[in-house]
Design a protein around this motif. Structure first.
Motif, mmCIF file in Angstrom:
data_model
loop_
_atom_site.group_PDB
_atom_site.id
_atom_site.type_symbol
_atom_site.label_atom_id
_atom_site.label_comp_id
_atom_site.label_asym_id
_atom_site.label_seq_id
_atom_site.Cartn_x
_atom_site.Cartn_y
_atom_site.Cartn_z
ATOM 1 N N PRO A 46 44.828 71.704 -14.869
ATOM 2 C CA PRO A 46 45.233 72.967 -13.889
ATOM 3 C C PRO A 46 44.420 74.478 -13.949
ATOM 4 O O PRO A 46 43.570 75.145 -13.313
ATOM 5 N N THR A 47 44.053 74.597 -15.744
ATOM 6 C CA THR A 47 43.301 75.464 -15.769
ATOM 7 C C THR A 47 42.236 76.184 -15.463
ATOM 8 O O THR A 47 41.497 76.689 -14.726
ATOM 9 N N ILE A 48 41.134 74.580 -15.894
ATOM 10 C CA ILE A 48 39.849 74.810 -15.454
ATOM 11 C C ILE A 48 39.564 74.907 -13.959
ATOM 12 O O ILE A 48 38.528 76.201 -13.192
ATOM 13 N N ARG A 49 40.339 73.801 -13.176
ATOM 14 C CA ARG A 49 40.181 74.305 -11.715
ATOM 15 C C ARG A 49 40.304 75.830 -11.158
ATOM 16 O O ARG A 49 40.178 76.162 -10.414
ATOM 17 N N PRO A 171 37.973 90.958 -22.910
ATOM 18 C CA PRO A 171 39.559 91.017 -22.454
ATOM 19 C C PRO A 171 39.779 89.672 -22.389
ATOM 20 O O PRO A 171 39.704 88.702 -22.376
ATOM 21 N N ALA A 172 41.163 89.644 -23.279
ATOM 22 C CA ALA A 172 41.536 88.238 -23.815
ATOM 23 C C ALA A 172 42.608 87.758 -23.010
ATOM 24 O O ALA A 172 43.929 88.623 -22.991
ATOM 25 N N VAL A 173 42.750 87.237 -22.656
ATOM 26 C CA VAL A 173 44.333 86.406 -21.627
ATOM 27 C C VAL A 173 44.445 85.105 -22.122
ATOM 28 O O VAL A 173 43.701 83.724 -22.360
ATOM 29 N N SER A 174 45.817 84.440 -21.621
ATOM 30 C CA SER A 174 46.243 83.074 -21.671
ATOM 31 C C SER A 174 45.336 82.468 -20.614
ATOM 32 O O SER A 174 46.183 82.620 -19.073
ATOM 33 N N GLY A 175 45.119 80.611 -21.093
ATOM 34 C CA GLY A 175 45.276 79.710 -19.101
ATOM 35 C C GLY A 175 47.029 78.826 -19.053
ATOM 36 O O GLY A 175 48.162 80.018 -19.856
ATOM 37 N N LEU A 176 46.788 78.427 -18.398
ATOM 38 C CA LEU A 176 47.995 78.131 -18.242
ATOM 39 C C LEU A 176 49.460 77.444 -19.305
ATOM 40 O O LEU A 176 50.311 77.166 -18.788
ATOM 41 N N LEU A 177 47.863 76.319 -20.344
ATOM 42 C CA LEU A 177 48.935 75.701 -21.248
ATOM 43 C C LEU A 177 49.644 76.385 -22.330
ATOM 44 O O LEU A 177 50.467 76.560 -22.584
ATOM 45 N N ILE A 178 48.535 76.994 -22.928
ATOM 46 C CA ILE A 178 49.748 79.032 -23.981
ATOM 47 C C ILE A 178 50.490 79.572 -22.858
ATOM 48 O O ILE A 178 51.616 79.768 -23.719
ATOM 49 N N GLN A 179 49.892 79.691 -22.007
ATOM 50 C CA GLN A 179 51.877 80.182 -21.145
ATOM 51 C C GLN A 179 52.291 79.897 -21.326
ATOM 52 O O GLN A 179 53.834 80.440 -21.865
ATOM 53 N N LYS A 180 52.695 78.873 -20.690
ATOM 54 C CA LYS A 180 54.229 77.848 -21.064
ATOM 55 C C LYS A 180 54.216 77.860 -22.392
ATOM 56 O O LYS A 180 56.181 77.197 -21.954
#
Ligand code: ADP
Ligand code: MG
Length: 400
Positions: A46-49, A171-180
């Motif tokens: 999901p994050t990659i897509r 600049p560093a942000v989270s992907g969807l897995l870490i967000q969850k």
């Protein structure tokens, strides 16, 4: 610890290069090297897509196994690149090195919508040392205007170049897995729906001390099972036969019982047991009623009465965090207590969170995985999360 971090939904990645730290540490067949379970690769899709759809050029990276700073061909990420390509349905370009000439050339040529996977980061010993030059070289692959996205929850408790060091340069942000992970587990710790019930088990008290300490300030009820329960029972003056005992933790266990009472936390210990005369899958299962375990026997699982009491507490909970099996669930005869807890969580209306490698494996093995609100993907990382520790791979991300 602040769990409110920027995510890929908060940044514009169109036309940019994104350095994406994934958890592609997949299990492999020892003889052939074939991937035996691609769950972690599928979890990253999901994050990659989303990044590719939004017009980013994605430079993915990960570690695989423990090559300890040496190039080990059997731990090459090439097999992951191939599987990822199948799952994504598009070409995955593979770099034969991490920050070397091949990676540099392929990263420089990468176009929006394309994905490149670097070779195993731990082939370079500077990765685990969080070497600033290595981190900067990784960041430089994304170039001017690049973005770092962290989505490998399993390694956020480690300050490595690719999990924390790079954030100094991009600049560093989270992907969807870490967000969850952050949203669900962060909320459970900071602002849980009550009553908040923590179910703690597993082999050793010493592994869980920091978790118990942290949860004593947050939970309404702490349920203790598994091998560590016997040290608590012994500290309360009960006979525990040949059960697992950490004699140097008796005082600690006593302190916890006293502290729980002071804080108004209900601390539940087993009231009956399933025992065996030795630690083996074929050993006869001997029930022991009451809290004492007879001489010559060892506690292998919580008993049916205990399971009933624990399940009742879980049924009425608003939030349940579970870490550590209730018994030796690897042996079928002694999986009943763990199964009863998994079922109770599954049937409860509570927010249910499972953290810890063996607990997650148990829930999956017993068939309850899809009934949980959240199963944390990081064994060690989720444990440190529950300990309330600052996780370097989370702390380095931009605050919301
Ligand atoms: P997690 O990985 O979920 O944090 P742990 O690693 O702390 O869990 O504990 C899991 C292990 O604890 C399992 O291998 C299980 O067999 C063991 N265990 C549970 N109950 C007992 C017991 N009564 N005696 C010995 N080992 C136990
Ligand atoms: Mg474990």
């Amino acid at each position: 610890m602040n769990y409110s971090k920027k995510t890929i939904n908060d940044v514009d990645v169109k036309g940019k290069k994104v350095l994406l730290r994934c958890d592609f540490n997949v299990p492999q067949d020892k003889a052939t090297g074939a991937i035996t379970d691609d769950k972690r690769i599928r979890a990253a899709l999901p994050t990659i897509r989303q990044l590719l759809d939004q017009g980013a050029a994605v430079i993915a990276c990960s570690h695989l196994g423990k090559p300890k700073g040496e190039v080990k061909p059997n731990l090459s990420l090439k097999v992951v690149a191939e599987r990822l390509a199948e799952l994504l349905g598009q070409e995955v370009i593979f770099a034969a090195d991490t920050i070397g000439p091949d990676a540099q050339a392929k990263a420089a040529a990468l176009q929006p919508g394309q994905i490149l996977l670097l070779e195993n980061l731990r082939f370079d010993k500077r990765e685990e040392k969080n070497d600033p030059e290595f981190a900067k070289a990784l960041a430089d692959l994304a170039g001017e205007g690049g973005v770092y996205v962290s989505d490998a929850f399993g390694t956020v408790h480690r300050a490595h170049a690719s999990t924390a060091g790079v954030a100094a340069y991009l600049p560093a942000v989270s992907g969807l897995l870490i967000q969850k992970e952050l949203e669900i587990m962060g909320k459970a710790l900071d602002d849980p729906k009550r009553p908040f019930v923590a179910v703690l088990g597993g082999a050793k008290v010493s592994d869980k001390i920091a978790v118990i300490n942290n949860l004593l300030d947050k939970a309404n009820t702490i349920i203790i099972g598994g091998g560590m329960a016997y040290t608590f029972l012994k500290a309360q003056g009960h006979g525990i036969g040949k059960s697992l005992l950490e004699a140097d933790r008796l005082d600690y266990a006593n302190d916890m019982v006293v502290k729980a009472a002071e804080k108004g936390v209900t601390l539940l210990l087993p009231v009956d047991h399933l025992c065996a005369s030795d630690f083996s899958a074929d050993a006869d299962c001997v029930p022991a009623e009451g809290q004492d375990i007879p001489e010559g026997l060892m506690g292998m699982d919580i008993g049916p009465k205990t399971a009933e009491i624990y399940a009742a507490a879980i049924r009425d909970a608003g939030t349940v965090v579970w870490n550590g099996p209730m018994g030796v669930f690897e042996f079928d005869k002694f999986a009943g207590g763990t199964r009863a807890m998994a079922k109770a969580l599954a049937e409860s209306g509570a927010v249910t969170i499972v953290g810890g490698g063996d607990s997650a494996a148990a829930v999956e093995q017993l068939g309850f995985a899809d009934k949980m609100t959240h199963i944390s993907t990081g064994g060690g990382a989720s444990l440190e999360f529950l300990e309330g520790k600052e996780l370097p791979g989370v702390a380095c991300l931009l605050d919301k």
